[in-house]
Design an enzyme around this catalytic site. Sequence first.
Site, PDB file in Angstrom:
ATOM      1  N   HIS A 216      61.032-109.114 -61.037  1.00  0.00           N
ATOM      2  CA  HIS A 216      60.379-108.112 -60.190  1.00  0.00           C
ATOM      3  C   HIS A 216      59.146-107.486 -60.861  1.00  0.00           C
ATOM      4  O   HIS A 216      58.421-106.742 -60.220  1.00  0.00           O
ATOM      5  CB  HIS A 216      61.385-107.042 -59.762  1.00  0.00           C
ATOM      6  CG  HIS A 216      62.332-107.533 -58.700  1.00  0.00           C
ATOM      7  ND1 HIS A 216      61.955-107.702 -57.391  1.00  0.00           N
ATOM      8  CD2 HIS A 216      63.625-107.916 -58.759  1.00  0.00           C
ATOM      9  CE1 HIS A 216      62.980-108.151 -56.684  1.00  0.00           C
ATOM     10  NE2 HIS A 216      64.011-108.293 -57.497  1.00  0.00           N
ATOM     11  N   HIS A 243      66.692-115.108 -55.283  1.00  0.00           N
ATOM     12  CA  HIS A 243      67.931-114.392 -54.954  1.00  0.00           C
ATOM     13  C   HIS A 243      68.971-115.330 -54.347  1.00  0.00           C
ATOM     14  O   HIS A 243      70.171-115.173 -54.587  1.00  0.00           O
ATOM     15  CB  HIS A 243      67.631-113.202 -54.033  1.00  0.00           C
ATOM     16  CG  HIS A 243      66.876-112.106 -54.735  1.00  0.00           C
ATOM     17  ND1 HIS A 243      65.503-112.018 -54.733  1.00  0.00           N
ATOM     18  CD2 HIS A 243      67.314-111.066 -55.500  1.00  0.00           C
ATOM     19  CE1 HIS A 243      65.132-110.965 -55.455  1.00  0.00           C
ATOM     20  NE2 HIS A 243      66.206-110.377 -55.931  1.00  0.00           N
ATOM     21  N   GLU A 348      61.471-108.268 -47.551  1.00  0.00           N
ATOM     22  CA  GLU A 348      61.594-107.552 -48.835  1.00  0.00           C
ATOM     23  C   GLU A 348      61.361-106.055 -48.701  1.00  0.00           C
ATOM     24  O   GLU A 348      62.214-105.307 -49.223  1.00  0.00           O
ATOM     25  CB  GLU A 348      60.634-108.162 -49.872  1.00  0.00           C
ATOM     26  CG  GLU A 348      60.844-107.520 -51.244  1.00  0.00           C
ATOM     27  CD  GLU A 348      60.043-108.172 -52.361  1.00  0.00           C
ATOM     28  OE1 GLU A 348      59.163-108.995 -52.091  1.00  0.00           O
ATOM     29  OE2 GLU A 348      60.309-107.815 -53.514  1.00  0.00           O
ATOM     30  N   HIS A 363      65.057-104.797 -46.987  1.00  0.00           N
ATOM     31  CA  HIS A 363      65.719-104.975 -48.281  1.00  0.00           C
ATOM     32  C   HIS A 363      65.530-103.767 -49.202  1.00  0.00           C
ATOM     33  O   HIS A 363      66.496-103.261 -49.783  1.00  0.00           O
ATOM     34  CB  HIS A 363      65.182-106.257 -48.929  1.00  0.00           C
ATOM     35  CG  HIS A 363      65.324-106.284 -50.410  1.00  0.00           C
ATOM     36  ND1 HIS A 363      64.321-105.863 -51.260  1.00  0.00           N
ATOM     37  CD2 HIS A 363      66.358-106.642 -51.199  1.00  0.00           C
ATOM     38  CE1 HIS A 363      64.744-105.986 -52.506  1.00  0.00           C
ATOM     39  NE2 HIS A 363      65.964-106.461 -52.499  1.00  0.00           N
ATOM     40  N   HIS A 403      72.346-109.112 -50.788  1.00  0.00           N
ATOM     41  CA  HIS A 403      71.475-110.289 -50.799  1.00  0.00           C
ATOM     42  C   HIS A 403      72.065-111.446 -50.004  1.00  0.00           C
ATOM     43  O   HIS A 403      71.336-112.279 -49.471  1.00  0.00           O
ATOM     44  CB  HIS A 403      71.075-110.657 -52.229  1.00  0.00           C
ATOM     45  CG  HIS A 403      69.885-109.855 -52.677  1.00  0.00           C
ATOM     46  ND1 HIS A 403      68.601-110.182 -52.318  1.00  0.00           N
ATOM     47  CD2 HIS A 403      69.802-108.690 -53.357  1.00  0.00           C
ATOM     48  CE1 HIS A 403      67.772-109.267 -52.796  1.00  0.00           C
ATOM     49  NE2 HIS A 403      68.474-108.346 -53.426  1.00  0.00           N
TER      50      HIS A 403
HETATM   51 CU1  CUO Z   1      66.066-108.410 -56.707  1.00  0.00          CU
HETATM   52 CU2  CUO Z   1      67.149-106.847 -54.177  1.00  0.00          CU
HETATM   53  O1  CUO Z   1      65.477-107.839 -54.859  1.00  0.00           O
HETATM   54  O2  CUO Z   1      67.271-106.949 -56.117  1.00  0.00           O
END
Ligand code: CUO
Length: 671
Positions: A216, A243, A348, A363, A403
């Site tokens: 991330h 994911h 996302e 998300h 997820h």
């Molecule tokens: Cu990596 Cu939900 O995007 O944790």
Amino acid sequence: MARFALALIACGLVAVVAATPADNEFLTKQNEIVKLLNKVHELNFYQDQVTISKDYDPLAHLDSYKNVRVVKELVKELKNGRLLHRGEIFNLFNAEHRREMILLFETLFFANDWDTFHKTACWARDRINEGQFIYALSVATLHRPDTRGIRLPPAYETYPHLFVTSQVIHEAYAAKMRQEPAVIHMNFTGTVRNPEQRIAYFGEDVGINSHHSVFHMDWPFWWNEEKYGVTKDRKGELFWYMHHQLITRFNAERLSNDLNEVEALHWEKPIVEGFYPQTTYRKGGEFPARPDNFQFQDLKDIRIADLEAYEERIREAISSGIAISALNNEIISLNSTDGINILGAIIEASSNSVNPNYYGSLHNLAHIMLGRVVDPLGKFGMPPGVMEHFETATRDPAFFRLHKHIDNLIKEHKDSLLPYTHEELDVDGVEVKNVEVDDLETYFEEFDIDMLNALDDAAGLPDVDIKARVQRLNHKPFGVKIIADSAAEKTVTVRLFLAPKYDWFGREVQLDVQRWKFIELDKFAVKLHAGENAIVRKSSESSVTIPDPLSTRALRKLVDDAIAGSASLEVDKDYRHCGVPDRLLLPKGKENGMKYTLFVMLSDFEEDKVNDLPHDYAYGGSVSYCGTINHKYPDKKPMGFPLDRKITNVDDFKVTNMYFRDVEIKFNPIH
Ligand code: CUO
């Protein structure tokens, strides 16, 4: 099966790694970055950095920055006391915290040269919240052209509180007070009464946690491509694929421990598994715990109904095959291979979403909802939950449920696309005749985490050697040998996947179901000559994994030795921090052996090729799930190809350039 002699039959498989010995300029930069990230909870303490921090004023050097406005704003807000204070908890999902962090990131990223970047970092380290500082400095270092190849210290050493349990921290403090070196054994959370504890070793693995957090950082959802001049190729698709692979990997681990596969969560249903993180912030108390069967709650600013509305619109886009862009309500088709990329960004949501107002941020909002579920109105002033930090999220079983929910949405989209045709799968004149695999054996081993950065310093209380000792899964190195015939000289992409052969009920899984459960093990290109070829590949070469990073101490020693001329530090400009740990390439399997299907496919590299680089260019080693920062994603095929689409007719699907075989993974408990 006997281990085959890799060296004798390898088919020209030494990947091109763009590594060169570090020069003094690079070593200085490497040294400074490690110093900046050492003990960040304290003010600068290296004398040169202390002096720079004291004397440097960004406003006096505005012509050294590309974006003057940002620098002025950061300094103004700092002077007005408006920024998050040092010691407070930085939460990337908090819009205000994020805005402030981005001001710092942009100040660092837009510094015209290393000297300005370095001075700005020394200055900021004493003045900006340390969570914001670590994150902004890390992302800037990963993305600046003049810091390419710099190694960041392991995340679990920079901020150990996010990786080890409260009990370890308490014992570490006690050891420091006694001034006694210590090795503290860390248990996984929960007890044997909680079945989820059986696979806590995966969700709580420090290597998995750091892979996820760095992913991330490499692919920030807030990244502004236009402003930063760096395109994030196929970011939406990679968000899904990385994911998706975490879930398939987690499920394979669950089956190895006699647990059924993870189920998706629903906004209206209880979150079945509770979670007690047993982890503490450095300041700000314990991470909140969630009892079993807790329901989602409306927060002050996010309602369950918002999530449901966004999801409805996303489902509408998936079933109709079109998304509505914010730009003049333009219609965008999702039925092309790029559809997944658009959809991933919408879900996302990243700044690449085509319509963030309409599709929201399903998300990210769900992460916040789960993080605050036990104190939805902030009545008890609880700190953010584990779901609100990428470093800690995978510890919570709800992470995989969330997820999985998202993965199901993506599957609906993928299932709406036409199956691959024979022409799309077949490579003329290429046939895989046989695949041999070494014995696959897993085991647990011990690993020590340096706790140096977890503990406060005090005058008269020097550092002592304190380690947290954790159990972690590993496997014996193995090789795969593929025997393939080719009618002519041809370069092919080799794709290797692995999936459990049987489900939790012991039934053999049909290929169209199994395809969604395949773990990508490796992907690489190789040149075949006309006739029979033996392609040999080692597990350590996998395109999904990275080796153990050097500890901060080892890294500092290597840099010192390299500066002194007694060692050499190799610089790879594509060096990756993102990647599944090498040792987690295989799921645990079972003591008496667990059956998996190994799937191998060769495709035509000339059709897959994207970049003008040698076919065996290594891209830093973990390109499959992590992409690459400096290049385009080097495979034109959709991620997960050819298993990402429906297989309606197995006979049509199976072509000669594919090969399926059973393999067995044995867990060795007495290693
Ligand atoms: Cu990596 Cu939900 O995007 O944790």
